[in-house]
Design a protein around this motif. Structure first.
Motif, mmCIF file in Angstrom:
data_model
loop_
_atom_site.group_PDB
_atom_site.id
_atom_site.type_symbol
_atom_site.label_atom_id
_atom_site.label_comp_id
_atom_site.label_asym_id
_atom_site.label_seq_id
_atom_site.Cartn_x
_atom_site.Cartn_y
_atom_site.Cartn_z
ATOM 1 N N UNK A 1 0.651 -1.914 -0.139
ATOM 2 C CA UNK A 1 -0.082 -0.195 -0.125
ATOM 3 C C UNK A 1 0.911 1.087 0.176
ATOM 4 N N UNK A 2 1.912 1.398 -0.697
ATOM 5 C CA UNK A 2 3.024 2.487 -0.655
ATOM 6 C C UNK A 2 1.834 3.804 -1.535
ATOM 7 N N UNK A 3 2.051 4.955 -1.287
ATOM 8 C CA UNK A 3 1.868 6.142 -1.668
ATOM 9 C C UNK A 3 2.847 7.030 -1.309
ATOM 10 N N UNK A 4 3.578 7.364 -1.379
ATOM 11 C CA UNK A 4 4.130 8.421 -1.277
ATOM 12 C C UNK A 4 4.353 9.435 -2.773
ATOM 13 N N UNK A 5 4.195 10.918 -2.104
ATOM 14 C CA UNK A 5 3.715 11.381 -2.675
ATOM 15 C C UNK A 5 4.589 12.029 -3.984
ATOM 16 N N UNK A 6 4.357 12.508 -5.059
ATOM 17 C CA UNK A 6 5.156 12.841 -6.388
ATOM 18 C C UNK A 6 6.770 13.452 -5.898
ATOM 19 N N UNK A 7 6.902 14.705 -4.954
ATOM 20 C CA UNK A 7 7.992 15.869 -4.406
ATOM 21 C C UNK A 7 8.869 14.609 -4.122
ATOM 22 N N UNK A 8 8.641 13.209 -3.831
ATOM 23 C CA UNK A 8 9.200 13.078 -2.725
ATOM 24 C C UNK A 8 10.685 12.093 -3.176
ATOM 25 N N UNK B 1 8.238 1.455 -5.240
ATOM 26 C CA UNK B 1 9.256 1.311 -4.617
ATOM 27 C C UNK B 1 10.749 0.903 -5.291
ATOM 28 N N UNK B 2 10.704 0.800 -7.082
ATOM 29 C CA UNK B 2 11.855 1.006 -7.710
ATOM 30 C C UNK B 2 12.572 2.349 -7.362
ATOM 31 N N UNK C 1 15.453 -4.188 -12.428
ATOM 32 C CA UNK C 1 15.237 -5.654 -12.427
ATOM 33 C C UNK C 1 14.147 -6.156 -11.208
ATOM 34 N N UNK C 2 12.275 -5.577 -11.279
ATOM 35 C CA UNK C 2 12.307 -5.826 -9.688
ATOM 36 C C UNK C 2 12.125 -7.235 -9.735
ATOM 37 N N UNK C 3 11.917 -8.210 -8.719
ATOM 38 C CA UNK C 3 11.881 -9.503 -8.624
ATOM 39 C C UNK C 3 11.073 -9.399 -7.168
ATOM 40 N N UNK C 4 9.461 -9.747 -7.593
ATOM 41 C CA UNK C 4 8.619 -9.817 -5.959
ATOM 42 C C UNK C 4 8.605 -11.515 -5.810
ATOM 43 N N UNK C 5 8.880 -11.854 -4.300
ATOM 44 C CA UNK C 5 9.156 -13.026 -4.269
ATOM 45 C C UNK C 5 7.853 -13.463 -3.993
#
Length: 184
Positions: free
Chosen positions: A33-40, A117-118, A167-171
Motif C-alpha cells: 500500500x505504498x503511496x508516496x507523494x510525487x515531490x518525494x 518501490x523501484x 529488475x524487480x523480483x517480487x518473491x
C-alpha cells in the motif's frame, strides 16, 4: 487470413498488465500500500520504458510512458500502439483509466506501488513502511522485507535509478518485472 476479435487481441495485453500490476489473488497476502507523494522523488522525469514481465514460464512485453513532477505521477501503458492503461497520482488519489477488456484485478495502485518501490529514495520509502517492514539499499540493489522474510528485490544497472535497467523480483507474488528506460 485470420481475424481476431478485440478480446483475442487484448488477451496478451491483459496478461502483461495483470502480471505487471501483480494483481492480488484472494488468498495472497495484502499489498504494502505504498503511496508516496510525487515531490518525494526529488526530481522531474519523463521517460519511455519497455516493460517485460516474467511469471510462471511466460514472458510478456509492454511499452510505457512515465512522467513524474512534484505535483503528479502519470503512466500510460501501450500495446500494439493502443493505450490500454493509464494512471495519474497527485499524492492523494490514484486515478486510472483502463481498456474495457482488462480484468478488474489489474490495479493501477499496484503498478504505482512497484514504480515507487523501484524509483523513490530509500529514506522516503522507509518512513512510509508499516511496522515489521524494512528496506535496505546496497548501492545498485534494494531489498524489501517483512518480519525478516524477503518480499522483493530491485537491481539496477546504473544511477539515477530511472535510467538504464531496473529488475524487480517480487518473491511474494512470484514475478519478475524488467524495466528498460529509453536513452536520450
Amino acid at each position: 487470413m485470420q481475424h481476431l476479435t478485440l478480446f483475442e487481441r487484448l488477451s496478451p495485453i491483459a496478461a502483461v498488465l495483470l502480471l505487471a500490476a501483480c494483481a492480488t489473488a484472494p488468498q495472497a497476502p495484502a499489498r504494502l500500500g505504498l503511496r508516496l507523494v510525487p515531490a518525494a522523488l526529488g526530481e522531474t522525469i519523463s521517460v519511455q520504458q519497455q516493460l517485460t514481465v516474467e511469471r510462471a514460464g511466460t514472458t510478456n512485453d509492454l511499452v510505457a510512458a512515465l512522467e513524474v513532477d512534484p505535483q503528479h505521477v502519470s503512466l500510460v501503458g501501450l500495446a500494439m500502439g493502443m493505450r490500454v492503461l493509464s494512471l495519474d497520482f497527485d499524492g492523494r488519489e490514484v486515478k486510472e483509466w483502463r481498456h474495457a477488456m482488462l480484468p478488474s484485478q489489474v490495479r493501477a495502485a499496484d503498478v504505482l506501488e512497484d514504480l515507487q518501490l523501484t524509483l523513490w529514495p530509500l529514506a522516503e520509502i522507509a518512513r512510509a513502511l508499516p511496522p515489521g517492514w524494512t528496506i535496505v539499499d546496497d548501492g545498485l540493489r534494494r531489498t524489501l522485507s517483512r518480519d525478516g522474510a524477503v518480499v522483493a528485490t530491485v537491481s539496477y544497472s546504473t544511477m539515477p535509478r530511472w535510467q538504464g535497467t531496473a529488475v524487480l523480483d517480487n518473491v511474494r507474488y512470484g514475478y519478475r518485472l524488467t524495466v528498460v528506460s529509453a536513452t536520450e
